[in-house]
Design a protein around this motif. Structure first.
Motif, mmCIF file in Angstrom:
data_model
loop_
_atom_site.group_PDB
_atom_site.id
_atom_site.type_symbol
_atom_site.label_atom_id
_atom_site.label_comp_id
_atom_site.label_asym_id
_atom_site.label_seq_id
_atom_site.Cartn_x
_atom_site.Cartn_y
_atom_site.Cartn_z
ATOM 1 N N ASP A 164 0.866 -1.178 0.000
ATOM 2 C CA ASP A 164 0.000 0.000 0.000
ATOM 3 C C ASP A 164 0.902 1.227 0.000
ATOM 4 O OD1 ASP A 164 -1.779 2.150 0.616
ATOM 5 O OD2 ASP A 164 -3.180 0.710 1.499
ATOM 6 N N PRO A 165 0.845 2.055 -1.035
ATOM 7 C CA PRO A 165 1.741 3.217 -1.107
ATOM 8 C C PRO A 165 1.396 4.336 -0.131
ATOM 9 C CG PRO A 165 0.220 3.209 -2.963
ATOM 10 C CD PRO A 165 0.019 1.908 -2.247
ATOM 11 N N ASP A 166 0.241 4.256 0.511
ATOM 12 C CA ASP A 166 -0.183 5.304 1.438
ATOM 13 C C ASP A 166 0.569 5.163 2.761
ATOM 14 O OD1 ASP A 166 -1.450 7.161 2.998
ATOM 15 O OD2 ASP A 166 -3.411 6.173 2.989
ATOM 16 N N PRO A 167 1.426 6.130 3.133
ATOM 17 C CA PRO A 167 2.189 6.018 4.384
ATOM 18 C C PRO A 167 1.300 5.935 5.621
ATOM 19 C CG PRO A 167 3.055 7.777 2.995
ATOM 20 C CD PRO A 167 1.751 7.357 2.391
ATOM 21 N N ALA A 168 0.089 6.485 5.521
ATOM 22 C CA ALA A 168 -0.824 6.481 6.670
ATOM 23 C C ALA A 168 -1.795 5.315 6.636
ATOM 24 C CB ALA A 168 -1.599 7.800 6.712
ATOM 25 N N ALA A 169 -1.551 4.352 5.769
ATOM 26 C CA ALA A 169 -2.526 3.285 5.536
ATOM 27 C C ALA A 169 -2.909 2.531 6.800
ATOM 28 C CB ALA A 169 -1.982 2.307 4.494
ATOM 29 N N MET A 170 -1.943 2.198 7.637
ATOM 30 C CA MET A 170 -2.227 1.345 8.782
ATOM 31 C C MET A 170 -3.134 2.027 9.798
ATOM 32 S SD MET A 170 -0.779 -1.341 7.772
ATOM 33 C CE MET A 170 -1.111 -2.354 9.206
ATOM 34 N N SER A 171 -3.060 3.337 9.887
ATOM 35 C CA SER A 171 -3.918 4.052 10.830
ATOM 36 C C SER A 171 -5.185 4.580 10.172
ATOM 37 C CB SER A 171 -3.150 5.217 11.466
ATOM 38 O OG SER A 171 -2.698 6.127 10.471
ATOM 39 N N ALA A 172 -5.139 4.850 8.868
ATOM 40 C CA ALA A 172 -6.272 5.481 8.194
ATOM 41 C C ALA A 172 -7.283 4.487 7.644
ATOM 42 C CB ALA A 172 -5.770 6.375 7.057
ATOM 43 N N LYS A 173 -6.888 3.240 7.463
ATOM 44 C CA LYS A 173 -7.766 2.257 6.828
ATOM 45 C C LYS A 173 -8.110 1.147 7.818
ATOM 46 C CE LYS A 173 -5.826 3.323 2.299
ATOM 47 N NZ LYS A 173 -5.104 2.853 1.100
ATOM 48 N N PRO A 174 -9.342 1.133 8.307
ATOM 49 C CA PRO A 174 -9.745 0.129 9.305
ATOM 50 C C PRO A 174 -9.597 -1.308 8.819
ATOM 51 C CG PRO A 174 -11.378 1.890 9.153
ATOM 52 C CD PRO A 174 -10.423 2.092 8.018
ATOM 53 N N PHE A 175 -9.591 -1.509 7.516
ATOM 54 C CA PHE A 175 -9.479 -2.860 6.958
ATOM 55 C C PHE A 175 -8.280 -3.599 7.538
ATOM 56 C CE2 PHE A 175 -7.465 -5.584 3.740
ATOM 57 C CZ PHE A 175 -8.475 -6.506 3.508
ATOM 58 N N TYR A 176 -7.139 -2.925 7.623
ATOM 59 C CA TYR A 176 -5.923 -3.610 8.064
ATOM 60 C C TYR A 176 -6.001 -4.016 9.535
ATOM 61 C CZ TYR A 176 -4.047 -1.963 3.625
ATOM 62 O OH TYR A 176 -3.842 -1.715 2.285
ATOM 63 N N GLY A 177 -6.585 -3.170 10.359
ATOM 64 C CA GLY A 177 -6.760 -3.537 11.757
ATOM 65 C C GLY A 177 -7.659 -4.748 11.913
ATOM 66 N N ARG A 178 -8.688 -4.827 11.083
ATOM 67 C CA ARG A 178 -9.589 -5.979 11.131
ATOM 68 C C ARG A 178 -8.874 -7.250 10.667
ATOM 69 N NH1 ARG A 178 -14.936 -4.585 7.992
ATOM 70 N NH2 ARG A 178 -15.586 -6.556 8.961
ATOM 71 N N VAL A 179 -7.997 -7.118 9.676
ATOM 72 C CA VAL A 179 -7.203 -8.268 9.235
ATOM 73 C C VAL A 179 -6.350 -8.795 10.385
ATOM 74 C CG1 VAL A 179 -5.255 -8.974 7.790
ATOM 75 C CG2 VAL A 179 -7.137 -7.677 6.787
ATOM 76 N N LEU A 180 -5.673 -7.894 11.081
ATOM 77 C CA LEU A 180 -4.792 -8.313 12.168
ATOM 78 C C LEU A 180 -5.580 -8.941 13.312
ATOM 79 C CD1 LEU A 180 -2.245 -5.350 12.275
ATOM 80 C CD2 LEU A 180 -2.092 -7.526 11.054
ATOM 81 N N ALA A 181 -6.762 -8.391 13.600
ATOM 82 C CA ALA A 181 -7.590 -8.968 14.662
ATOM 83 C C ALA A 181 -7.983 -10.401 14.316
ATOM 84 C CB ALA A 181 -8.832 -8.110 14.881
ATOM 85 N N GLY A 182 -8.388 -10.628 13.076
ATOM 86 C CA GLY A 182 -8.764 -11.975 12.664
ATOM 87 C C GLY A 182 -7.590 -12.930 12.665
ATOM 88 N N ALA A 183 -6.437 -12.453 12.211
ATOM 89 C CA ALA A 183 -5.247 -13.304 12.160
ATOM 90 C C ALA A 183 -4.798 -13.700 13.559
ATOM 91 C CB ALA A 183 -4.123 -12.579 11.427
ATOM 92 N N MET A 184 -4.781 -12.745 14.480
ATOM 93 C CA MET A 184 -4.355 -13.051 15.850
ATOM 94 C C MET A 184 -5.325 -14.013 16.521
ATOM 95 S SD MET A 184 -2.732 -9.490 17.343
ATOM 96 C CE MET A 184 -4.129 -8.459 16.918
ATOM 97 N N GLY A 185 -6.614 -13.840 16.245
ATOM 98 C CA GLY A 185 -7.590 -14.755 16.820
ATOM 99 C C GLY A 185 -7.394 -16.178 16.340
ATOM 100 N N ALA A 186 -7.044 -16.343 15.068
ATOM 101 C CA ALA A 186 -6.851 -17.685 14.514
ATOM 102 C C ALA A 186 -5.580 -18.343 15.032
ATOM 103 C CB ALA A 186 -6.817 -17.618 12.992
ATOM 104 N N LEU A 187 -4.567 -17.552 15.363
ATOM 105 C CA LEU A 187 -3.326 -18.129 15.887
ATOM 106 C C LEU A 187 -3.537 -18.751 17.258
ATOM 107 C CD1 LEU A 187 -0.498 -15.617 14.912
ATOM 108 C CD2 LEU A 187 -0.777 -17.973 14.152
ATOM 109 N N GLY A 188 -4.398 -18.133 18.067
ATOM 110 C CA GLY A 188 -4.682 -18.695 19.381
ATOM 111 C C GLY A 188 -3.416 -18.924 20.183
ATOM 112 N N ASP A 189 -3.212 -20.173 20.623
ATOM 113 C CA ASP A 189 -2.048 -20.517 21.446
ATOM 114 C C ASP A 189 -0.869 -21.020 20.631
ATOM 115 O OD1 ASP A 189 -3.255 -19.900 23.934
ATOM 116 O OD2 ASP A 189 -4.373 -21.783 23.849
ATOM 117 N N GLU A 190 -0.943 -20.937 19.307
ATOM 118 C CA GLU A 190 0.186 -21.377 18.492
ATOM 119 C C GLU A 190 1.426 -20.554 18.834
ATOM 120 O OE1 GLU A 190 0.320 -23.857 16.554
ATOM 121 O OE2 GLU A 190 -1.776 -24.377 16.201
ATOM 122 N N ASP A 191 2.563 -21.220 18.861
ATOM 123 C CA ASP A 191 3.813 -20.542 19.207
ATOM 124 C C ASP A 191 4.414 -19.900 17.959
ATOM 125 O OD1 ASP A 191 5.905 -19.640 20.691
ATOM 126 O OD2 ASP A 191 7.017 -21.526 20.647
#
Length: 320
Positions: free
Chosen positions: A77-104
Protein backbone atom coordinates in the motif's frame (compact mmCIF):
# COMPACT_ATOMS: atom_id res chain seq x y z
CA UNK A 1 19.79 -52.58 33.64
CA UNK A 2 19.08 -50.56 30.52
CA UNK A 3 21.24 -47.43 30.81
CA UNK A 4 20.26 -45.90 27.46
CA UNK A 5 18.80 -42.43 27.40
CA UNK A 6 15.12 -42.17 26.49
CA UNK A 7 14.50 -41.09 22.91
CA UNK A 8 11.85 -38.99 21.25
CA UNK A 9 10.29 -42.23 20.00
CA UNK A 10 9.96 -43.39 23.63
CA UNK A 11 8.20 -40.16 24.59
CA UNK A 12 5.84 -40.42 21.63
CA UNK A 13 5.01 -44.07 22.39
CA UNK A 14 4.25 -43.46 26.07
CA UNK A 15 2.31 -40.26 25.34
CA UNK A 16 0.31 -41.96 22.61
CA UNK A 17 1.18 -39.45 19.90
CA UNK A 18 3.29 -39.39 16.76
CA UNK A 19 6.96 -38.45 16.82
CA UNK A 20 6.14 -35.27 14.90
CA UNK A 21 3.56 -34.21 17.48
CA UNK A 22 5.92 -35.08 20.33
CA UNK A 23 8.67 -32.98 18.76
CA UNK A 24 6.37 -30.01 18.25
CA UNK A 25 5.05 -30.21 21.80
CA UNK A 26 8.49 -30.45 23.41
CA UNK A 27 9.98 -27.69 21.27
CA UNK A 28 7.00 -25.35 21.58
CA UNK A 29 6.51 -25.25 17.83
CA UNK A 30 3.25 -24.69 15.94
CA UNK A 31 0.62 -27.35 15.47
CA UNK A 32 -0.19 -28.68 18.97
CA UNK A 33 -2.90 -27.71 21.44
CA UNK A 34 -1.99 -26.62 24.98
CA UNK A 35 -3.49 -29.86 26.37
CA UNK A 36 -1.38 -32.09 24.13
CA UNK A 37 1.69 -29.94 24.71
CA UNK A 38 1.40 -30.20 28.50
CA UNK A 39 0.75 -33.95 28.36
CA UNK A 40 3.76 -34.68 26.16
CA UNK A 41 6.05 -32.49 28.22
CA UNK A 42 4.92 -34.24 31.41
CA UNK A 43 5.70 -37.63 29.86
CA UNK A 44 9.10 -36.37 28.70
CA UNK A 45 9.92 -35.11 32.19
CA UNK A 46 8.84 -38.40 33.77
CA UNK A 47 11.04 -40.39 31.38
CA UNK A 48 13.98 -38.03 31.81
CA UNK A 49 14.07 -37.09 28.14
CA UNK A 50 16.33 -34.14 27.24
CA UNK A 51 16.21 -32.84 23.63
CA UNK A 52 19.48 -32.25 21.84
CA UNK A 53 20.15 -28.51 21.58
CA UNK A 54 21.01 -28.59 17.89
CA UNK A 55 17.97 -30.69 17.08
CA UNK A 56 15.78 -28.29 19.03
CA UNK A 57 17.14 -25.36 17.04
CA UNK A 58 16.37 -27.13 13.78
CA UNK A 59 12.87 -28.04 14.92
CA UNK A 60 11.92 -24.54 16.00
CA UNK A 61 13.91 -22.50 13.50
CA UNK A 62 15.34 -20.39 16.32
CA UNK A 63 18.93 -21.56 16.06
CA UNK A 64 20.00 -19.89 12.83
CA UNK A 65 19.54 -16.85 10.62
CA UNK A 66 16.36 -18.15 8.93
CA UNK A 67 13.65 -17.79 11.56
CA UNK A 68 10.61 -19.96 10.91
CA UNK A 69 8.62 -19.08 14.01
CA UNK A 70 6.50 -16.27 12.58
CA UNK A 71 3.74 -15.48 10.13
CA UNK A 72 4.32 -12.34 8.13
CA UNK A 73 1.41 -10.17 7.05
CA UNK A 74 2.82 -8.45 3.97
CA UNK A 75 0.82 -5.45 2.74
CA UNK A 76 1.48 -3.47 -0.42
CA UNK A 77 0.00 0.00 0.00
CA UNK A 78 1.74 3.22 -1.11
CA UNK A 79 -0.18 5.30 1.44
CA UNK A 80 2.19 6.02 4.38
CA UNK A 81 -0.82 6.48 6.67
CA UNK A 82 -2.53 3.29 5.54
CA UNK A 83 -2.23 1.34 8.78
CA UNK A 84 -3.92 4.05 10.83
CA UNK A 85 -6.27 5.48 8.19
CA UNK A 86 -7.77 2.26 6.83
CA UNK A 87 -9.75 0.13 9.31
CA UNK A 88 -9.48 -2.86 6.96
CA UNK A 89 -5.92 -3.61 8.06
CA UNK A 90 -6.76 -3.54 11.76
CA UNK A 91 -9.59 -5.98 11.13
CA UNK A 92 -7.20 -8.27 9.24
CA UNK A 93 -4.79 -8.31 12.17
CA UNK A 94 -7.59 -8.97 14.66
CA UNK A 95 -8.76 -11.97 12.66
CA UNK A 96 -5.25 -13.30 12.16
CA UNK A 97 -4.36 -13.05 15.85
CA UNK A 98 -7.59 -14.75 16.82
CA UNK A 99 -6.85 -17.68 14.51
CA UNK A 100 -3.33 -18.13 15.89
CA UNK A 101 -4.68 -18.70 19.38
CA UNK A 102 -2.05 -20.52 21.45
CA UNK A 103 0.19 -21.38 18.49
CA UNK A 104 3.81 -20.54 19.21
CA UNK A 105 4.09 -18.24 16.21
CA UNK A 106 4.66 -14.51 16.16
CA UNK A 107 2.63 -12.26 13.86
CA UNK A 108 4.82 -9.78 12.00
CA UNK A 109 3.32 -6.94 9.95
CA UNK A 110 5.16 -5.28 7.08
CA UNK A 111 3.75 -2.53 4.86
CA UNK A 112 5.67 -1.67 1.70
CA UNK A 113 4.94 0.78 -1.09
CA UNK A 114 5.71 -1.79 -3.80
CA UNK A 115 6.04 -5.56 -3.96
CA UNK A 116 9.44 -6.76 -2.67
CA UNK A 117 11.88 -8.53 -4.94
CA UNK A 118 14.79 -10.83 -4.24
CA UNK A 119 15.48 -13.26 -1.43
CA UNK A 120 14.68 -12.51 2.19
CA UNK A 121 14.44 -14.22 5.56
CA UNK A 122 11.61 -16.62 4.77
CA UNK A 123 9.08 -16.97 7.60
CA UNK A 124 6.97 -20.02 8.38
CA UNK A 125 4.16 -18.50 6.33
CA UNK A 126 2.95 -15.33 4.67
CA UNK A 127 -0.43 -13.65 4.44
CA UNK A 128 -0.35 -11.41 1.37
CA UNK A 129 -2.48 -8.33 0.68
CA UNK A 130 -2.53 -6.32 -2.57
CA UNK A 131 0.47 -8.02 -4.17
CA UNK A 132 0.60 -8.52 -7.96
CA UNK A 133 0.38 -12.08 -9.24
CA UNK A 134 4.07 -12.37 -10.18
CA UNK A 135 5.19 -11.35 -6.69
CA UNK A 136 2.72 -13.73 -5.05
CA UNK A 137 3.96 -16.62 -7.18
CA UNK A 138 7.60 -15.84 -6.34
CA UNK A 139 6.98 -15.65 -2.59
CA UNK A 140 4.88 -18.82 -2.66
CA UNK A 141 7.93 -20.73 -3.86
CA UNK A 142 9.84 -19.80 -0.69
CA UNK A 143 7.29 -20.26 2.11
CA UNK A 144 3.70 -21.18 2.79
CA UNK A 145 1.52 -18.47 1.29
CA UNK A 146 -2.14 -17.48 1.37
CA UNK A 147 -3.44 -14.37 -0.38
CA UNK A 148 -6.38 -12.23 0.66
CA UNK A 149 -8.17 -12.01 -2.67
CA UNK A 150 -7.77 -14.19 -5.74
CA UNK A 151 -4.20 -14.04 -6.98
CA UNK A 152 -1.62 -16.16 -8.80
CA UNK A 153 -2.80 -19.50 -10.21
CA UNK A 154 -2.26 -22.34 -7.78
CA UNK A 155 -1.84 -20.09 -4.73
CA UNK A 156 -4.39 -20.53 -1.94
CA UNK A 157 -6.59 -17.49 -1.44
CA UNK A 158 -9.50 -16.33 0.70
CA UNK A 159 -11.79 -13.57 -0.58
CA UNK A 160 -15.17 -11.98 0.01
CA UNK A 161 -17.87 -11.85 -2.63
CA UNK A 162 -16.92 -8.38 -3.90
CA UNK A 163 -19.00 -8.65 -7.05
CA UNK A 164 -22.11 -9.79 -5.19
CA UNK A 165 -21.75 -7.10 -2.53
CA UNK A 166 -21.46 -4.29 -5.06
CA UNK A 167 -24.43 -5.75 -6.92
CA UNK A 168 -26.49 -5.45 -3.74
CA UNK A 169 -25.47 -1.80 -3.37
CA UNK A 170 -26.47 -1.04 -6.96
CA UNK A 171 -29.79 -2.85 -6.65
CA UNK A 172 -30.59 -0.90 -3.47
CA UNK A 173 -30.00 2.46 -5.16
CA UNK A 174 -32.13 1.45 -8.13
CA UNK A 175 -34.92 0.15 -5.87
CA UNK A 176 -35.03 3.43 -3.94
CA UNK A 177 -35.60 5.40 -7.13
CA UNK A 178 -32.15 6.87 -7.67
CA UNK A 179 -31.52 7.46 -11.37
CA UNK A 180 -28.55 9.87 -11.70
CA UNK A 181 -25.87 7.77 -10.11
CA UNK A 182 -22.16 8.32 -9.70
CA UNK A 183 -19.39 6.12 -8.35
CA UNK A 184 -15.92 6.50 -6.93
CA UNK A 185 -14.30 3.15 -7.65
CA UNK A 186 -10.98 1.81 -6.39
CA UNK A 187 -7.48 1.34 -7.81
CA UNK A 188 -6.58 -1.33 -10.33
CA UNK A 189 -6.65 -4.31 -7.97
CA UNK A 190 -8.57 -7.56 -8.15
CA UNK A 191 -11.01 -6.69 -5.36
CA UNK A 192 -11.68 -3.17 -6.69
CA UNK A 193 -12.22 -4.50 -10.21
CA UNK A 194 -14.71 -7.08 -8.90
CA UNK A 195 -16.70 -4.41 -7.07
CA UNK A 196 -16.71 -2.19 -10.13
CA UNK A 197 -17.89 -5.03 -12.38
CA UNK A 198 -20.73 -6.03 -10.05
CA UNK A 199 -21.99 -2.48 -9.66
CA UNK A 200 -21.88 -1.64 -13.37
CA UNK A 201 -23.57 -4.89 -14.37
CA UNK A 202 -26.65 -4.13 -12.27
CA UNK A 203 -26.76 -0.55 -13.52
CA UNK A 204 -26.58 -1.70 -17.12
CA UNK A 205 -29.38 -4.16 -16.46
CA UNK A 206 -31.50 -1.29 -15.13
CA UNK A 207 -30.73 0.80 -18.21
CA UNK A 208 -28.81 3.40 -16.20
CA UNK A 209 -25.46 4.97 -16.98
CA UNK A 210 -22.93 5.74 -14.25
CA UNK A 211 -20.72 8.80 -13.96
CA UNK A 212 -17.58 7.40 -12.39
CA UNK A 213 -13.98 8.07 -11.47
CA UNK A 214 -11.29 5.71 -10.20
CA UNK A 215 -9.84 6.39 -6.76
CA UNK A 216 -7.23 4.79 -4.53
CA UNK A 217 -9.17 3.92 -1.35
CA UNK A 218 -8.06 7.14 0.38
CA UNK A 219 -10.28 9.89 1.73
CA UNK A 220 -8.36 12.75 0.10
CA UNK A 221 -8.57 11.27 -3.39
CA UNK A 222 -12.25 10.45 -2.93
CA UNK A 223 -12.96 14.01 -1.83
CA UNK A 224 -11.29 15.47 -4.93
CA UNK A 225 -12.94 12.87 -7.18
CA UNK A 226 -16.39 13.68 -5.81
CA UNK A 227 -15.88 17.40 -6.34
CA UNK A 228 -14.97 16.61 -9.95
CA UNK A 229 -18.03 14.36 -10.34
CA UNK A 230 -20.30 17.11 -9.03
CA UNK A 231 -18.74 19.62 -11.39
CA UNK A 232 -19.45 17.32 -14.33
CA UNK A 233 -22.81 16.02 -13.08
CA UNK A 234 -24.32 18.54 -10.64
CA UNK A 235 -27.65 16.68 -10.51
CA UNK A 236 -26.30 13.39 -9.14
CA UNK A 237 -28.71 11.80 -6.68
CA UNK A 238 -26.55 8.88 -5.51
CA UNK A 239 -22.88 7.92 -5.16
CA UNK A 240 -21.41 4.46 -4.64
CA UNK A 241 -18.06 4.48 -2.83
CA UNK A 242 -15.85 1.41 -3.32
CA UNK A 243 -14.82 1.37 0.36
CA UNK A 244 -15.85 3.10 3.57
CA UNK A 245 -12.74 5.31 3.68
CA UNK A 246 -13.63 6.47 0.17
CA UNK A 247 -17.17 7.16 1.39
CA UNK A 248 -15.82 9.52 4.04
CA UNK A 249 -14.31 11.68 1.30
CA UNK A 250 -17.56 11.53 -0.67
CA UNK A 251 -19.59 12.66 2.34
CA UNK A 252 -17.19 15.53 3.01
CA UNK A 253 -17.48 16.80 -0.57
CA UNK A 254 -21.27 16.56 -0.52
CA UNK A 255 -21.47 18.41 2.77
CA UNK A 256 -19.17 21.20 1.61
CA UNK A 257 -21.17 21.71 -1.59
CA UNK A 258 -24.47 21.98 0.25
CA UNK A 259 -25.91 18.58 -0.68
CA UNK A 260 -28.02 16.87 1.97
CA UNK A 261 -27.56 13.14 2.56
CA UNK A 262 -29.75 11.26 1.77
CA UNK A 263 -32.34 13.86 0.72
CA UNK A 264 -30.33 15.19 -2.22
CA UNK A 265 -27.74 12.45 -2.66
CA UNK A 266 -27.71 8.91 -1.29
CA UNK A 267 -24.35 7.33 -0.44
CA UNK A 268 -23.44 3.65 -0.10
CA UNK A 269 -20.00 2.38 0.92
CA UNK A 270 -18.29 -0.99 1.06
CA UNK A 271 -16.54 -2.75 3.99
CA UNK A 272 -19.05 -2.50 6.82
CA UNK A 273 -16.37 -1.02 9.07
CA UNK A 274 -16.76 0.95 12.29
CA UNK A 275 -16.49 4.08 10.15
CA UNK A 276 -19.78 3.18 8.45
CA UNK A 277 -21.58 2.64 11.73
CA UNK A 278 -20.29 5.91 13.20
CA UNK A 279 -21.28 7.90 10.09
CA UNK A 280 -24.70 6.22 9.72
CA UNK A 281 -23.46 5.06 6.32
CA UNK A 282 -25.17 2.33 4.34
CA UNK A 283 -22.39 -0.11 3.55
CA UNK A 284 -21.75 -3.60 2.24
CA UNK A 285 -20.43 -5.66 5.14
CA UNK A 286 -17.64 -8.08 4.40
CA UNK A 287 -16.36 -10.47 7.08
CA UNK A 288 -12.75 -9.27 7.12
CA UNK A 289 -11.89 -10.88 10.45
CA UNK A 290 -13.16 -14.27 9.26
CA UNK A 291 -11.36 -13.82 5.95
CA UNK A 292 -8.04 -13.29 7.74
CA UNK A 293 -8.70 -16.08 10.24
CA UNK A 294 -9.53 -18.49 7.43
CA UNK A 295 -6.29 -17.54 5.69
CA UNK A 296 -4.20 -18.16 8.82
CA UNK A 297 -5.89 -21.52 9.39
CA UNK A 298 -4.83 -22.51 5.89
CA UNK A 299 -1.27 -21.43 6.59
CA UNK A 300 -1.25 -23.67 9.65
CA UNK A 301 -2.91 -26.56 7.82
CA UNK A 302 -2.51 -26.49 4.02
CA UNK A 303 -4.66 -29.64 3.78
CA UNK A 304 -7.81 -27.65 4.59
CA UNK A 305 -10.23 -27.38 1.66
CA UNK A 306 -10.58 -24.10 -0.29
CA UNK A 307 -12.47 -21.45 1.64
CA UNK A 308 -14.55 -20.25 -1.30
CA UNK A 309 -16.04 -16.79 -1.46
CA UNK A 310 -17.18 -15.41 1.88
CA UNK A 311 -20.65 -13.81 1.78
CA UNK A 312 -21.16 -10.04 1.79
CA UNK A 313 -24.32 -8.28 2.98
CA UNK A 314 -25.62 -4.75 2.49
CA UNK A 315 -26.52 -2.95 5.74
CA UNK A 316 -28.88 -0.06 5.03
CA UNK A 317 -28.51 3.00 7.27
CA UNK A 318 -29.45 6.65 7.16
CA UNK A 319 -27.25 7.66 4.22
CA UNK A 320 -29.52 6.00 1.65
Amino acid sequence: MDKRHPTLADVARVAGVSKTTASRAINGAYGTSPTVRDHVRAVAARLGFAPHTAARALATGRGGPHRRDRIEVLIVDPDPAAMSAKPFYGRVLAGAMGALGDEDLALEVRRVAAAPSGEDDAPFGRLLINLPEAAVAALARRSRTVALGRSAPGVTFVAPDNDGGASQAAAHLVATGRARIGAVFGPSTRCADERKAGFLRVMAGAGLSVASVDGDFTRATAYAATRELLRREPDLDAVFAACDVTAMGVLQALRETGRRVPHDVAVVGFDGSALAEAADLSSVYMPVEEEAASAVRRLLDPALPPAGRLPTTLTVRGSS
